[in-house]
Enzyme design. Structure first.
Site, mmCIF file in Angstrom:
data_model
loop_
_atom_site.group_PDB
_atom_site.id
_atom_site.type_symbol
_atom_site.label_atom_id
_atom_site.label_comp_id
_atom_site.label_asym_id
_atom_site.label_seq_id
_atom_site.Cartn_x
_atom_site.Cartn_y
_atom_site.Cartn_z
ATOM 1 N N GLU A 71 0.762 -1.280 -0.037
ATOM 2 C CA GLU A 71 -0.215 -0.083 0.081
ATOM 3 C C GLU A 71 0.840 1.271 0.071
ATOM 4 O OE1 GLU A 71 -3.713 0.062 1.553
ATOM 5 O OE2 GLU A 71 -3.035 0.817 3.426
ATOM 6 N N LYS A 73 0.716 4.810 1.213
ATOM 7 C CA LYS A 73 -0.262 5.051 2.286
ATOM 8 C C LYS A 73 0.279 6.033 3.152
ATOM 9 C CE LYS A 73 -1.595 3.052 5.633
ATOM 10 N NZ LYS A 73 -2.098 2.453 7.046
ATOM 11 N N LYS A 133 -8.120 2.704 -2.775
ATOM 12 C CA LYS A 133 -8.502 2.708 -1.501
ATOM 13 C C LYS A 133 -9.186 4.181 -0.646
ATOM 14 C CE LYS A 133 -7.889 0.513 2.548
ATOM 15 N NZ LYS A 133 -6.311 -0.061 3.186
ATOM 16 N N GLU A 182 -14.982 -5.280 1.804
ATOM 17 C CA GLU A 182 -13.672 -5.136 3.222
ATOM 18 C C GLU A 182 -14.917 -5.853 4.496
ATOM 19 O OE1 GLU A 182 -10.937 -2.973 4.624
ATOM 20 O OE2 GLU A 182 -11.934 -1.582 5.610
ATOM 21 N N ASN A 203 -10.847 -6.881 8.047
ATOM 22 C CA ASN A 203 -9.563 -5.309 8.311
ATOM 23 C C ASN A 203 -9.504 -5.679 9.662
ATOM 24 O OD1 ASN A 203 -8.501 -3.339 8.742
ATOM 25 N ND2 ASN A 203 -10.122 -1.906 7.747
ATOM 26 N N GLU A 233 -5.771 -7.737 6.343
ATOM 27 C CA GLU A 233 -5.016 -6.021 6.517
ATOM 28 C C GLU A 233 -5.423 -5.903 7.714
ATOM 29 O OE1 GLU A 233 -9.651 -5.965 2.954
ATOM 30 O OE2 GLU A 233 -8.529 -4.164 4.896
ATOM 31 N N SER A 234 -4.006 -4.685 7.895
ATOM 32 C CA SER A 234 -3.744 -4.307 9.035
ATOM 33 C C SER A 234 -3.050 -4.260 10.105
ATOM 34 C CB SER A 234 -5.335 -3.031 9.835
ATOM 35 O OG SER A 234 -6.027 -2.361 8.517
#
Length: 276
Positions: A71, A73, A133, A182, A203, A233-234
């Site tokens: 990603e 970001k 995103k 998601e 997530n 994710e995350s």
């Protein structure tokens, strides 16, 4: 829109001294902002989807190797500024060279300091899929993402009613886009399955409290279906965490760890687990 940003962007979201959680209405704050943005968006004519491979097919074929969705970001509400000076095209080039399955690009300006232009620049540069995103609530955002080079868009179950989610999902797939849907709890996972999502994200960050726990991914894994692909994710930073998730997931979506890394290729290698 500065006031909307206010307390959310200038510092990390967290608990106030008295212990009350000031991020409770975070998702609602973002969605209000998105409604205002969508009202200003023009209806763009639809261009053709950029040519690349299908993420779903790729992840299905590569199931012996845990893949990385890398990603771009620059900032986030929970972390504050992550890396504002980064050359995003150079970062994207490194991601592709390191073997990323897809590049996720934050296009939200207010909360994540992203830009749809970043998506356009990166999509022009790489040959692998790119993910728009953002908090998508309207068809206009989907068309804008496609026209900026995205081949995959994000739809967040928590941000939409099931009917609206289904409408946007069908709209995007009809245009030839793939959709990462998601989820972050079992009822949301059930919805993703029901609408026919083939690429499903879990997530680990709760969008209401903003707390992160990999346990979220592990708890939902027993409910996965064999004909879909799943992305955790995350909150993923280490080889040990990747090892923990590898048996259940086709890919990890990693942003902060890579944006802060001195050696992108080495970090990608560390998080890519051989499952064979």
């Amino acid at each position: 829109s500065k006031s909307t940003c206010g307390r959310f962007c200038s510092k990390k979201i967290g608990r106030t001294k008295g212990g009350s959680d000031m991020s409770q209405d975070f998702l609602q704050t973002i969605l209000k902002q998105k409604e205002a943005e969508v009202a200003q968006l023009v209806n763009e004519p639809v261009e053709s989807v950029r040519s690349t491979y299908s993420l779903f097919d790729f992840l299905t074929k590569q199931k012996d190797q845990l893949q990385l969705i890398t990603e771009v970001k620059k900032a986030s509400p929970s972390m504050g500024d992550i890396n504002l000076t980064l050359d995003i095209t150079e970062q994207a080039r490194q991601y592709e060279a390191a073997g990323a399955a897809m590049i996720s690009v934050l296009t939200d300006q207010i909360f994540f300091k992203g830009d749809v232009q970043f998506l356009r620049q990166i999509s022009d540069l790489v040959s692998i899929p790119t993910l728009a995103k953002d908090f998508i609530i309207d068809e206009k955002q989907i068309i804008r993402s496609l026209n900026a080079g995205a081949t995959v868009i994000l739809l967040i179950v928590a941000a939409l009613s099931e009917d609206r989610l289904k409408e946007l999902f069908k709209f995007a797939t009809r245009l030839g886009l793939e959709v990462l849907v998601e989820t972050h709890n079992l009822s949301e996972l059930d919805i993703a399955h029901r609408i026919g999502a083939k690429i499903i994200g879990v997530n680990n960050r709760n969008l209401t409290t903003f707390e992160v726990s990999l346990q979220t991914s592990l708890d939902l894994a027993p409910h996965f279906l064999p004909d879909r692909v799943y992305v955790s994710e995350s909150g993923i930073f280490t080889n040990e965490q990747a090892e923990l998730l590898a048996p259940y997931f086709h890919a990890l979506l990693v942003g902060t760890a890579l944006m802060q890394s001195e050696d992108v290729a080495q970090k990608v290698k560390e998080l890519s687990i051989d499952k064979g």
